[in-house]
Design a protein around this motif. Structure first.
Motif, mmCIF file in Angstrom:
data_model
loop_
_atom_site.group_PDB
_atom_site.id
_atom_site.type_symbol
_atom_site.label_atom_id
_atom_site.label_comp_id
_atom_site.label_asym_id
_atom_site.label_seq_id
_atom_site.Cartn_x
_atom_site.Cartn_y
_atom_site.Cartn_z
ATOM 1 N N PRO A 122 17.808 -6.903 51.407
ATOM 2 C CA PRO A 122 16.642 -7.300 52.227
ATOM 3 C C PRO A 122 15.279 -6.622 51.784
ATOM 4 C CG PRO A 122 18.706 -6.441 53.407
ATOM 5 C CD PRO A 122 18.557 -6.138 51.978
ATOM 6 N N VAL A 123 14.241 -7.548 52.238
ATOM 7 C CA VAL A 123 12.802 -7.022 51.927
ATOM 8 C C VAL A 123 12.179 -7.021 53.068
ATOM 9 C CG1 VAL A 123 10.745 -7.382 50.592
ATOM 10 C CG2 VAL A 123 13.003 -7.682 49.360
ATOM 11 N N TRP A 124 11.575 -6.145 53.335
ATOM 12 C CA TRP A 124 10.735 -6.019 54.886
ATOM 13 C C TRP A 124 9.391 -6.910 54.708
ATOM 14 C CZ3 TRP A 124 11.069 -5.110 59.711
ATOM 15 C CH2 TRP A 124 9.741 -4.613 60.627
ATOM 16 N N ASN A 125 9.419 -7.789 55.585
ATOM 17 C CA ASN A 125 8.224 -8.556 55.576
ATOM 18 C C ASN A 125 7.865 -8.967 56.990
ATOM 19 O OD1 ASN A 125 5.986 -10.439 55.274
ATOM 20 N ND2 ASN A 125 6.707 -11.184 53.592
ATOM 21 N N PRO A 126 7.367 -8.461 57.775
ATOM 22 C CA PRO A 126 7.340 -8.689 59.403
ATOM 23 C C PRO A 126 6.440 -9.869 59.340
ATOM 24 C CG PRO A 126 5.679 -6.933 58.830
ATOM 25 C CD PRO A 126 6.431 -7.168 57.669
ATOM 26 N N ASP A 127 5.747 -10.593 58.351
ATOM 27 C CA ASP A 127 4.884 -11.766 58.660
ATOM 28 C C ASP A 127 5.789 -13.157 58.495
ATOM 29 O OD1 ASP A 127 2.722 -10.438 58.814
ATOM 30 O OD2 ASP A 127 2.481 -9.946 56.620
ATOM 31 N N LEU A 128 7.006 -12.915 58.065
ATOM 32 C CA LEU A 128 7.844 -14.292 58.025
ATOM 33 C C LEU A 128 9.152 -13.956 58.679
ATOM 34 C CD1 LEU A 128 7.490 -14.789 54.012
ATOM 35 C CD2 LEU A 128 6.327 -15.918 55.738
ATOM 36 N N PRO A 129 9.713 -15.029 59.187
ATOM 37 C CA PRO A 129 10.941 -14.833 59.960
ATOM 38 C C PRO A 129 12.177 -14.707 59.014
ATOM 39 C CG PRO A 129 10.350 -17.307 59.606
ATOM 40 C CD PRO A 129 9.247 -16.526 59.182
ATOM 41 N N ALA A 130 13.282 -14.020 59.429
ATOM 42 C CA ALA A 130 14.475 -13.779 58.681
ATOM 43 C C ALA A 130 15.017 -15.087 58.354
ATOM 44 C CB ALA A 130 15.237 -12.757 59.256
ATOM 45 N N THR A 131 15.429 -15.282 56.906
ATOM 46 C CA THR A 131 16.138 -16.509 56.481
ATOM 47 C C THR A 131 17.527 -16.369 56.299
ATOM 48 O OG1 THR A 131 15.569 -15.861 54.456
ATOM 49 C CG2 THR A 131 13.771 -17.175 55.222
ATOM 50 N N GLU A 132 18.131 -15.094 56.449
ATOM 51 C CA GLU A 132 19.648 -14.969 56.492
ATOM 52 C C GLU A 132 20.290 -14.419 57.756
ATOM 53 O OE1 GLU A 132 20.007 -12.098 53.278
ATOM 54 O OE2 GLU A 132 18.205 -11.266 53.852
ATOM 55 N N SER A 133 21.577 -14.702 57.799
ATOM 56 C CA SER A 133 22.154 -14.080 59.059
ATOM 57 C C SER A 133 22.796 -13.076 58.533
ATOM 58 C CB SER A 133 22.872 -15.066 59.390
ATOM 59 O OG SER A 133 23.926 -14.391 60.665
ATOM 60 N N PHE A 134 22.437 -11.874 59.198
ATOM 61 C CA PHE A 134 23.075 -10.407 58.658
ATOM 62 C C PHE A 134 24.591 -10.165 58.967
ATOM 63 C CE2 PHE A 134 18.376 -9.810 58.520
ATOM 64 C CZ PHE A 134 18.154 -9.295 57.221
ATOM 65 N N ARG A 135 24.770 -10.586 60.142
ATOM 66 C CA ARG A 135 26.154 -10.634 60.648
ATOM 67 C C ARG A 135 27.247 -11.437 59.737
ATOM 68 N NH1 ARG A 135 27.167 -8.692 65.760
ATOM 69 N NH2 ARG A 135 25.215 -7.954 67.033
ATOM 70 N N GLU A 136 26.759 -12.541 59.245
ATOM 71 C CA GLU A 136 27.529 -13.449 58.383
ATOM 72 C C GLU A 136 27.819 -12.724 57.071
ATOM 73 O OE1 GLU A 136 25.842 -17.294 58.499
ATOM 74 O OE2 GLU A 136 26.242 -17.460 60.531
ATOM 75 N N GLN A 137 27.325 -11.609 56.626
ATOM 76 C CA GLN A 137 27.496 -11.088 55.178
ATOM 77 C C GLN A 137 28.433 -9.761 55.236
ATOM 78 O OE1 GLN A 137 23.209 -9.777 54.956
ATOM 79 N NE2 GLN A 137 22.494 -11.894 54.106
ATOM 80 N N TRP A 138 29.256 -10.010 56.463
ATOM 81 C CA TRP A 138 30.208 -8.995 56.695
ATOM 82 C C TRP A 138 31.626 -9.896 56.352
ATOM 83 C CZ3 TRP A 138 29.386 -3.559 57.504
ATOM 84 C CH2 TRP A 138 27.982 -3.094 57.253
ATOM 85 N N GLN A 139 32.588 -9.004 55.899
ATOM 86 C CA GLN A 139 33.899 -9.411 55.671
ATOM 87 C C GLN A 139 34.805 -8.896 56.941
ATOM 88 O OE1 GLN A 139 35.560 -8.735 52.046
ATOM 89 N NE2 GLN A 139 37.556 -9.777 52.350
ATOM 90 N N GLU A 140 35.779 -9.631 57.356
ATOM 91 C CA GLU A 140 36.778 -9.139 58.301
ATOM 92 C C GLU A 140 37.766 -8.536 57.820
ATOM 93 O OE1 GLU A 140 37.493 -8.808 62.622
ATOM 94 O OE2 GLU A 140 35.889 -10.239 61.795
ATOM 95 N N VAL A 141 38.286 -7.268 58.329
ATOM 96 C CA VAL A 141 39.383 -6.344 57.670
ATOM 97 C C VAL A 141 40.699 -7.211 58.573
ATOM 98 C CG1 VAL A 141 40.531 -4.170 57.575
ATOM 99 C CG2 VAL A 141 38.082 -4.515 57.308
ATOM 100 N N PRO A 142 41.569 -7.736 57.710
ATOM 101 C CA PRO A 142 42.790 -8.417 58.339
ATOM 102 C C PRO A 142 43.699 -7.242 59.074
ATOM 103 C CG PRO A 142 43.120 -7.873 56.096
ATOM 104 C CD PRO A 142 41.826 -7.575 55.928
ATOM 105 N N ASP A 143 44.439 -7.696 60.090
ATOM 106 C CA ASP A 143 45.368 -6.662 60.871
ATOM 107 C C ASP A 143 46.352 -6.028 60.177
ATOM 108 O OD1 ASP A 143 43.734 -7.716 63.079
ATOM 109 O OD2 ASP A 143 45.483 -8.820 63.921
#
Length: 383
Positions: A303-324
């Motif tokens: 990520p790059v901090w730029n308060p002048d532009l909206p975020a273009t990525e979904s940070f939550r979707e970048q995580w992987q689920e640990v299986p049961d």
């Protein structure tokens, strides 16, 4: 097959936790599965003896579940040589006296936490139990939750590399009781009755941190009573004298830092009522009651901090689920089974009254930290 019966005096089963988690979802669930398999053809059969002050409530619970034994007289129950274990889920302020009485009667002890309202009494219970030669355990249910079991799997497997920090968020909005009924009993909000979120939750955080990441070596805390007035079960207003929110920083053995917020005056904007984020040099994880998600360093975005532009990525979707990778029991039931095996077979069990005293110690030091505005070291306890 040989069935061995163990009779358990259950004090406090008319309360929500004692009834739902310990009676119905633990001991009665063990009975529904045919008892606890001890191996070699032996099965342990738990026989609850319900104890409490409200006769009509005890009778109703016993009739609902087909249980034969209940009593409003704790003295008589503890004098019964056929009772093997005493379990306590009463209000905290009543716990020490009852457990001392049960120890003197030679009963094994299993109890909810906190074990006492101050460290001196908690240590006294541990010493009395050890001197009496009985077996004893304290409920430490959070480490048996699926999300934290997955988190422990990651820790044990070296997923994180060097663990740097742990951040926890716990809590929800407990209604004041005036226009909507409160989800927690009114005594929880009265310090004189043993209430308060520090006394309730810091013992949980002590064993979670201790078991997963290392012993807590120091604590800094700020507590607050954000809602100063509440309404009790009869609709009467009362002063909320206990803390309803706590903000704690815990130094851990090994160098990691944990910061946990606990509040009954917060509205939930997270996936679960409690979540822990663990960050390490090789990866991070976010664990809740059931889910656990990870992000390895090889898959970490930039990520790059730029308060002048909206975020273009979904940070939550970048995580992987640990299986049961397995079946998870109810956490309370899982610990009950371990304690019953400890009583019946002498199998190792370290979640004892001394472990419970560590939780009381952390709560006591957390409250002192807030009152005095300074950090406290957390000494190791011994009997």
């Amino acid at each position: 097959m040989t069935r061995r019966t163990v009779r358990i005096a259950m004090n406090g089963v008319t309360g929500r936790m004692g009834y739902r988690q310990h009676l119905v979802r633990s001991l009665l669930a063990i009975r529904e599965q045919g008892g606890l398999d001890l191996g070699d053809g032996d099965v342990l059969w738990p026989e609850p003896v319900l104890v409490g002050r409200r006769e009509h409530a005890l009778r109703e619970i016993a009739e609902r579940h087909g249980l034969e034994h209940w009593s409003t007289g704790l003295d008589a129950v503890l004098a019964d040589d056929g009772v093997d274990i005493y379990f306590d889920a009463q209000v905290t302020s009543a716990r020490v006296t009852a457990i001392k009485q049960a120890i003197a009667a030679g009963k094994h002890i299993y109890t909810e936490k906190p074990t006492a309202t101050d460290l001196a009494e908690a240590l006294e219970l541990a010493r009395l139990a050890d001197t009496a030669g009985i077996r004893h355990g304290v409920v430490q249910d959070k480490i048996f939750l699926p999300g934290l079991l997955k988190l422990k799997r990651l820790v044990d497997g070296g997923f994180f590399g060097e663990i740097l920090s742990v951040r926890g968020e716990f809590g929800y909005w407990v209604f004041e009781g005036d226009w909507q009924e409160a989800q927690r009993p009114s005594w929880n909000s009265r310090a004189e009755d043993g209430g308060g979120i520090v006394v309730d939750m810091f013992p949980h955080w002590e064993y979670v941190l201790h078991e997963l990441f290392g012993r807590v070596t120091s604590v800094t805390a700020q507590v607050a009573t954000h809602i100063p007035q509440r309404w009790d079960e009869r609709g009467k207003p009362y002063a909320a004298t206990a803390d309803d929110s706590a903000y704690g920083i815990f130094q851990l053995e090994g160098g990691a830092v944990a910061q946990i917020n606990s509040s009954w005056a917060v509205r939930v904007m997270r996936d679960e009522l409690v979540e822990f984020q663990v960050d390490g040099t090789h990866g991070s994880a976010v664990a809740g009651l059931r889910r656990c998600r990870v992000q390895h360093r090889s898959a970490t975005p930039k990520p790059v901090w730029n308060p002048d532009l909206p975020a273009t990525e979904s940070f939550r979707e970048q995580w992987q689920e640990v299986p049961d990778n397995g079946e998870f029991e109810n956490g309370f039931k899982a610990q009950w089974e371990l304690f019953l095996r400890h009583v019946a077979l002498g199998e190792p069990y370290h979640w004892n009254l001394l472990a419970g005293a560590r939780g009381v110690q952390l709560a006591e030091l957390g409250l002192r930290s807030s009152a005095e505005g300074r950090r406290f070291e957390v000494p190791e306890l011994s009997l």
